[in-house]
Motif scaffolding. Sequence first.
Motif, PDB file in Angstrom:
ATOM      1  N   ASP A 101       0.812  -1.217   0.000  1.00  7.33           N
ATOM      2  CA  ASP A 101       0.000   0.000   0.000  1.00  7.33           C
ATOM      3  C   ASP A 101       0.850   1.273   0.000  1.00  7.33           C
ATOM      4  OD1 ASP A 101       0.967  -0.443   2.570  1.00  7.33           O
ATOM      5  OD2 ASP A 101      -0.960  -0.071   3.565  1.00  7.33           O
ATOM      6  N   ARG A 102       2.171   1.157  -0.241  1.00 12.33           N
ATOM      7  CA  ARG A 102       3.051   2.334  -0.323  1.00 12.33           C
ATOM      8  C   ARG A 102       3.114   2.777  -1.784  1.00 12.33           C
ATOM      9  NH1 ARG A 102       7.413   4.755   2.369  1.00 12.33           N
ATOM     10  NH2 ARG A 102       7.413   3.173   4.003  1.00 12.33           N
ATOM     11  N   PRO A 103       2.765   4.034  -2.065  1.00 10.70           N
ATOM     12  CA  PRO A 103       2.717   4.478  -3.463  1.00 10.70           C
ATOM     13  C   PRO A 103       4.082   4.737  -4.110  1.00 10.70           C
ATOM     14  CG  PRO A 103       2.036   6.254  -2.003  1.00 10.70           C
ATOM     15  CD  PRO A 103       2.235   5.039  -1.141  1.00 10.70           C
ATOM     16  N   ASP A 104       5.097   5.107  -3.309  1.00  8.36           N
ATOM     17  CA  ASP A 104       6.381   5.515  -3.881  1.00  8.36           C
ATOM     18  C   ASP A 104       7.541   4.692  -3.328  1.00  8.36           C
ATOM     19  OD1 ASP A 104       5.184   7.749  -5.261  1.00  8.36           O
ATOM     20  OD2 ASP A 104       5.068   8.737  -3.300  1.00  8.36           O
ATOM     21  N   ALA A 105       8.652   4.744  -4.035  1.00  4.68           N
ATOM     22  CA  ALA A 105       9.877   4.062  -3.599  1.00  4.68           C
ATOM     23  C   ALA A 105      10.492   4.797  -2.418  1.00  4.68           C
ATOM     24  CB  ALA A 105      10.876   4.003  -4.749  1.00  4.68           C
ATOM     25  N   THR A 106      11.104   4.049  -1.525  1.00  2.00           N
ATOM     26  CA  THR A 106      11.826   4.639  -0.401  1.00  2.00           C
ATOM     27  C   THR A 106      13.193   5.119  -0.892  1.00  2.00           C
ATOM     28  OG1 THR A 106      12.860   2.546   0.209  1.00  2.00           O
ATOM     29  CG2 THR A 106      10.706   3.035   1.212  1.00  2.00           C
ATOM     30  N   PRO A 107      13.826   6.041  -0.175  1.00  2.00           N
ATOM     31  CA  PRO A 107      15.178   6.470  -0.559  1.00  2.00           C
ATOM     32  C   PRO A 107      16.162   5.297  -0.642  1.00  2.00           C
ATOM     33  CG  PRO A 107      14.259   7.996   1.046  1.00  2.00           C
ATOM     34  CD  PRO A 107      13.304   6.841   0.949  1.00  2.00           C
ATOM     35  N   MET A 108      16.036   4.347   0.279  1.00  2.00           N
ATOM     36  CA  MET A 108      16.925   3.177   0.272  1.00  2.00           C
ATOM     37  C   MET A 108      16.721   2.343  -0.994  1.00  2.00           C
ATOM     38  SD  MET A 108      17.399   0.585   3.439  1.00  2.00           S
ATOM     39  CE  MET A 108      18.536  -0.771   3.399  1.00  2.00           C
ATOM     40  N   LEU A 109      15.469   2.184  -1.411  1.00  2.00           N
ATOM     41  CA  LEU A 109      15.179   1.432  -2.630  1.00  2.00           C
ATOM     42  C   LEU A 109      15.695   2.175  -3.863  1.00  2.00           C
ATOM     43  CD1 LEU A 109      13.931  -1.029  -4.024  1.00  2.00           C
ATOM     44  CD2 LEU A 109      11.786   0.254  -4.152  1.00  2.00           C
ATOM     45  N   ILE A 110      15.533   3.475  -3.877  1.00  2.00           N
ATOM     46  CA  ILE A 110      16.038   4.281  -4.998  1.00  2.00           C
ATOM     47  C   ILE A 110      17.552   4.095  -5.137  1.00  2.00           C
ATOM     48  CG2 ILE A 110      16.403   6.652  -5.824  1.00  2.00           C
ATOM     49  CD1 ILE A 110      13.603   7.289  -4.556  1.00  2.00           C
ATOM     50  N   ASP A 111      18.261   4.087  -4.006  1.00  2.00           N
ATOM     51  CA  ASP A 111      19.715   3.852  -4.027  1.00  2.00           C
ATOM     52  C   ASP A 111      20.048   2.462  -4.551  1.00  2.00           C
ATOM     53  OD1 ASP A 111      20.209   6.397  -3.048  1.00  2.00           O
ATOM     54  OD2 ASP A 111      20.512   5.717  -0.971  1.00  2.00           O
ATOM     55  N   TRP A 112      19.279   1.454  -4.112  1.00  2.00           N
ATOM     56  CA  TRP A 112      19.508   0.069  -4.555  1.00  2.00           C
ATOM     57  C   TRP A 112      19.299  -0.045  -6.065  1.00  2.00           C
ATOM     58  CZ3 TRP A 112      16.365  -3.866  -6.639  1.00  2.00           C
ATOM     59  CH2 TRP A 112      16.910  -5.153  -6.597  1.00  2.00           C
ATOM     60  N   LEU A 113      18.226   0.550  -6.564  1.00  2.00           N
ATOM     61  CA  LEU A 113      17.944   0.517  -8.004  1.00  2.00           C
ATOM     62  C   LEU A 113      19.033   1.245  -8.787  1.00  2.00           C
ATOM     63  CD1 LEU A 113      14.100   1.180  -7.826  1.00  2.00           C
ATOM     64  CD2 LEU A 113      15.189  -0.942  -8.625  1.00  2.00           C
ATOM     65  N   ARG A 114      19.492   2.370  -8.256  1.00  2.00           N
ATOM     66  CA  ARG A 114      20.571   3.131  -8.904  1.00  2.00           C
ATOM     67  C   ARG A 114      21.858   2.289  -8.974  1.00  2.00           C
ATOM     68  NH1 ARG A 114      21.093   7.371  -5.606  1.00  2.00           N
ATOM     69  NH2 ARG A 114      19.327   8.414  -6.569  1.00  2.00           N
ATOM     70  N   SER A 115      22.159   1.552  -7.899  1.00  2.00           N
ATOM     71  CA  SER A 115      23.371   0.724  -7.888  1.00  2.00           C
ATOM     72  C   SER A 115      23.296  -0.386  -8.936  1.00  2.00           C
ATOM     73  CB  SER A 115      23.630   0.138  -6.493  1.00  2.00           C
ATOM     74  OG  SER A 115      22.701  -0.880  -6.182  1.00  2.00           O
ATOM     75  N   MET A 116      22.119  -0.919  -9.147  1.00  2.00           N
ATOM     76  CA  MET A 116      21.943  -1.944 -10.174  1.00  2.00           C
ATOM     77  C   MET A 116      22.162  -1.337 -11.559  1.00  2.00           C
ATOM     78  SD  MET A 116      21.477  -4.805  -8.745  1.00  2.00           S
ATOM     79  CE  MET A 116      21.217  -5.322  -7.058  1.00  2.00           C
ATOM     80  N   LYS A 117      21.561  -0.186 -11.796  1.00  2.00           N
ATOM     81  CA  LYS A 117      21.697   0.484 -13.090  1.00  2.00           C
ATOM     82  C   LYS A 117      23.160   0.833 -13.368  1.00  2.00           C
ATOM     83  CE  LYS A 117      19.836   4.230 -15.871  1.00  2.00           C
ATOM     84  NZ  LYS A 117      18.867   5.308 -15.962  1.00  2.00           N
ATOM     85  N   GLU A 118      23.857   1.374 -12.365  1.00  2.00           N
ATOM     86  CA  GLU A 118      25.269   1.742 -12.528  1.00  2.00           C
ATOM     87  C   GLU A 118      26.144   0.524 -12.815  1.00  2.00           C
ATOM     88  OE1 GLU A 118      26.143   3.957  -8.966  1.00  2.00           O
ATOM     89  OE2 GLU A 118      25.113   5.750  -9.721  1.00  2.00           O
ATOM     90  N   ALA A 119      25.728  -0.646 -12.332  1.00  2.00           N
ATOM     91  CA  ALA A 119      26.471  -1.892 -12.575  1.00  2.00           C
ATOM     92  C   ALA A 119      26.108  -2.514 -13.924  1.00  2.00           C
ATOM     93  CB  ALA A 119      26.207  -2.880 -11.445  1.00  2.00           C
ATOM     94  N   GLY A 120      25.166  -1.890 -14.637  1.00  2.00           N
ATOM     95  CA  GLY A 120      24.756  -2.419 -15.937  1.00  2.00           C
ATOM     96  C   GLY A 120      23.726  -3.526 -15.850  1.00  2.00           C
ATOM     97  N   ILE A 121      23.051  -3.611 -14.708  1.00  2.00           N
ATOM     98  CA  ILE A 121      22.013  -4.636 -14.513  1.00  2.00           C
ATOM     99  C   ILE A 121      20.652  -3.986 -14.717  1.00  2.00           C
ATOM    100  CG2 ILE A 121      20.972  -6.255 -12.881  1.00  2.00           C
ATOM    101  CD1 ILE A 121      23.761  -6.417 -11.521  1.00  2.00           C
ATOM    102  N   GLN A 122      19.911  -4.485 -15.689  1.00  2.00           N
ATOM    103  CA  GLN A 122      18.574  -3.968 -15.980  1.00  2.00           C
ATOM    104  C   GLN A 122      17.575  -4.492 -14.959  1.00  2.00           C
ATOM    105  OE1 GLN A 122      17.489  -4.137 -20.322  1.00  2.00           O
ATOM    106  NE2 GLN A 122      19.236  -5.543 -20.313  1.00  2.00           N
ATOM    107  N   VAL A 123      16.597  -3.666 -14.643  1.00  2.00           N
ATOM    108  CA  VAL A 123      15.525  -4.064 -13.734  1.00  2.00           C
ATOM    109  C   VAL A 123      14.198  -3.816 -14.432  1.00  2.00           C
ATOM    110  CG1 VAL A 123      14.394  -3.628 -11.512  1.00  2.00           C
ATOM    111  CG2 VAL A 123      16.895  -3.485 -11.686  1.00  2.00           C
ATOM    112  N   ILE A 124      13.315  -4.805 -14.363  1.00  2.00           N
ATOM    113  CA  ILE A 124      11.957  -4.644 -14.880  1.00  2.00           C
ATOM    114  C   ILE A 124      10.990  -5.159 -13.818  1.00  2.00           C
ATOM    115  CG2 ILE A 124      11.991  -6.857 -16.119  1.00  2.00           C
ATOM    116  CD1 ILE A 124      10.219  -5.484 -18.273  1.00  2.00           C
ATOM    117  N   ILE A 125       9.941  -4.407 -13.581  1.00  2.00           N
ATOM    118  CA  ILE A 125       8.917  -4.817 -12.622  1.00  2.00           C
ATOM    119  C   ILE A 125       7.858  -5.620 -13.359  1.00  2.00           C
ATOM    120  CG2 ILE A 125       7.071  -4.009 -11.093  1.00  2.00           C
ATOM    121  CD1 ILE A 125       8.832  -1.532 -10.509  1.00  2.00           C
ATOM    122  N   VAL A 126       7.569  -6.797 -12.838  1.00  2.00           N
ATOM    123  CA  VAL A 126       6.512  -7.654 -13.388  1.00  2.00           C
ATOM    124  C   VAL A 126       5.531  -7.897 -12.245  1.00  2.00           C
ATOM    125  CG1 VAL A 126       5.946  -9.888 -14.406  1.00  2.00           C
ATOM    126  CG2 VAL A 126       8.046  -8.704 -15.090  1.00  2.00           C
TER     127      VAL A 126
END
Length: 183
Positions: free
Chosen positions: A52-77
């Motif tokens: 029921d949380r509408p937005d990403a937390t700052p910690m999650l945003i950092d985690w997603l950024r680290s994946m992107k910087e490492a060249g790992i794609q993320v897709i939500i299914v």
Amino acid sequence: MKFGKQEWLLMYQKFIPSQYVKSVFDISPESLLKKGVRGIITDLDNTLVEWDRPDATPMLIDWLRSMKEAGIQVIIVSNNKELRVKSFADPLGIPFIFQARKPMGRAFRKALKLMNVSREQVVVIGDQMMTDIFGGNLNKLHTILVLPVAQSDGFFTRFNRLMERRIMKKLKEKGQLTWEEEN
């Protein structure tokens, strides 16, 4: 068709994740890169944030950024509706598939195609054995089960949790469970 003990065991094994961690934050880009992972198919509700949380937390945003910087794609299914998934994913610039009908395979195959990676280069992360893990395993993907972010669930998920407890009990009885669920 009558199932013997061996057939039941084979069926139950489709619900066993390849890996188990407490949260997505226990998954580092370095550990994924060592395994040759180039893409993540992740669930949304109770995997990345509370259902029921509408937005990403700052910690999650950092985690997603680290994946992107490492060249790992993320897709939500997600099995959720377009409005829920889109309003969460768009601000983050993450592609998504809504009303995925997991554990059915179509959304998993579509995600692989969108990322342009092979099965061996992808992990599926989710909090439900009935949808995320079962679907990922059926599609021969490496699956990672995480503890649900929230203690409460939506209506349909509560039913899945009941079924998961029964499956886990059966797996424990057969000595097939290599980790313990924590509350």
